[in-house]
Write a protein that holds these residues in place. Structure first.
Motif, short mmCIF file in Angstrom:
data_model
loop_
_atom_site.label_atom_id
_atom_site.label_comp_id
_atom_site.label_asym_id
_atom_site.label_seq_id
_atom_site.Cartn_x
_atom_site.Cartn_y
_atom_site.Cartn_z
N GLN A 66 -15.24 -79.28 -29.15
CA GLN A 66 -14.97 -77.88 -29.49
C GLN A 66 -16.26 -77.06 -29.56
N ILE B 23 -17.16 -73.80 -27.34
CA ILE B 23 -17.59 -72.54 -27.96
C ILE B 23 -18.89 -72.05 -27.31
N LEU C 119 -18.07 -70.74 -23.91
CA LEU C 119 -17.28 -69.50 -24.02
C LEU C 119 -18.15 -68.31 -24.38
N LEU C 120 -19.10 -68.51 -25.29
CA LEU C 120 -19.96 -67.41 -25.73
C LEU C 120 -20.83 -66.87 -24.60
N LYS D 242 -11.63 -64.09 -25.34
CA LYS D 242 -12.77 -64.78 -25.95
C LYS D 242 -12.61 -64.87 -27.46
N LEU E 249 -11.88 -68.31 -29.52
CA LEU E 249 -12.82 -68.71 -30.57
C LEU E 249 -12.08 -68.94 -31.88
N LEU F 137 -10.38 -72.32 -31.67
CA LEU F 137 -11.32 -73.43 -31.76
C LEU F 137 -11.86 -73.61 -33.18
N ILE F 138 -12.26 -72.51 -33.82
CA ILE F 138 -12.84 -72.60 -35.17
C ILE F 138 -11.79 -73.02 -36.19
N TRP G 29 -3.68 -68.00 -34.41
CA TRP G 29 -4.65 -67.77 -33.33
C TRP G 29 -4.11 -68.27 -31.99
#
Length: 349
Positions: free
Chosen positions: A23, A27, A30-31, A40, A44, A47-48, A81
């Motif tokens: 993960q 991230i 993705l960033l 995005k 995120l 994932l978080i 999410w």
């Protein structure tokens, strides 16, 4: 027996640490990617919050008390999410009242659980029923829009995402509704961690191999066909057949699907999808049809000879099953309702 329990707990911990490592990698990718911002942010969030769930539901990774409540809140927000991400990925609008109400309701339930221990039985079931409802809707929108979708990679996601989300998230929520939390049984906890790892690996592959079509910035198509096309000989023949069929009014057929149109054009469905998506610039088949249908609707609404023709009749003649989808498509294409467009056009003429 104790040794087996210890071994399963160790396996569970290793699986969760591997998953969180994956993960973190996603991230980081993705960033730095060009993924559009709405996707995005929601990815995120997924994932978080899912990392928080991995910690919160672990037998061995429980955080120290000052952080436990924050981790717990992030954990229960995972399905929210995921629900938002699915709508954005599949380009399905969430009604604003619902988008506001769901997170607020989840937050209220969590606050009650934290501050009223005697109500925890209620909040435990309420949070899981709410989460399960979000998962069910996620699966429905993934499957229901697959036939209309023109982006091949997203069509694959629509097919496999419901399977894994249904197995993992839906399975865990259903288990907890009947048997309670998964973190008190090492075998169940390890199985849960394994399914999450599979989901994360799949998500990682999607992000790392994503092309421009999948995560690209959305643009509203205002023209039914792009002005400049670079076609292969076979695409040229298919394009000409498609344009001829549209000129003959094929788009007016009620409930027309891309499979039906491909059959009428005597071509394979995947070739027609690729032509309309890659060359004509449409992300779904309904967008392609609406380009033609709304253009004809604007002509009729602007014509003084049709000033008394009911808008419902126009919608039905163009292939819409009812007035509501016609109104939504018309407003999306023009920024006006059909009634407002007719009034402005007739007044101008």
């Amino acid at each position: 027996m104790a040794t087996t329990g210890l071994d399963l707990a160790l396996v569970d911990t290793v699986l969760r640490l591997l998953t969180m490592g994956g993960q973190i990698m996603i991230i980081a990718v993705l960033l730095t990617s060009r993924t559009r911002w709405d996707l995005k942010i929601s990815l995120l969030g997924v994932l978080i919050s899912s990392m928080a769930y991995l910690i919160n539901s672990s037998i061995t990774l429980a955080p120290p008390f000052p952080w436990r409540r924050a981790v717990d809140f992030l954990s229960i927000s995972t399905t929210v999410w995921a629900w938002i991400f699915a709508h954005q990925l599949f380009e399905r609008r969430i009604a604003k009242p619902l988008l506001i109400a769901v997170p607020i309701l989840l937050t209220i339930l969590w606050i009650i659980a934290v501050n009223m221990p005697d109500k925890q039985w209620f909040t435990f079931y309420a949070i899981r029923f709410l989460s399960l409802a979000l998962v069910v809707q996620l699966i429905i929108i993934a499957l229901s829009g697959r036939a209309d979708d023109l982006i091949e990679k997203r069509r694959l996601i629509r097919m496999f995402l419901p399977i894994f989300v249904g197995l993992e998230v839906g399975g865990v929520l259903t288990y907890e509704l009947f048997f309670g939390p998964t973190d008190n049984i090492p075998a169940v906890s390890a199985a849960n961690a394994t399914l999450i790892l599979i989901l994360v690996l799949g998500a990682g592959m999607a992000v790392l191999t994503a092309d421009g079509d999948l995560f690209a910035k959305l643009a509203r198509d205002k023209q039914p066909v792009r002005p400049v096309l670079i076609l292969s000989p076979s695409e040229t023949v298919l394009h000409d057949k498609l344009i001829k069929a549209m000129a003959e009014g094929q788009y007016r057929e009620p409930s027309l699907t891309i499979a039906t149109l491909a059959s009428k054009l005597d071509t394979q469905e995947h070739r027609l999808r690729a032509l309309i998506n890659k060359q004509l610039g449409h992300r779904n088949f309904s967008s392609f049809l609406n380009g033609y249908r709304i253009n004809e609707a604007k002509e009729k609404l602007s014509d003084r000879a049709h000033v008394d023709l009911p808008i419902l009749t126009i919608a039905m003649d163009l292939g819409y099953g009812s007035l509501a989808p016609f109104n939504r498509a018309f407003r999306s294409e023009t920024g006006q309702t059909p009634s407002d467009f007719r009034k402005a056009a007739i007044d101008q003429n």
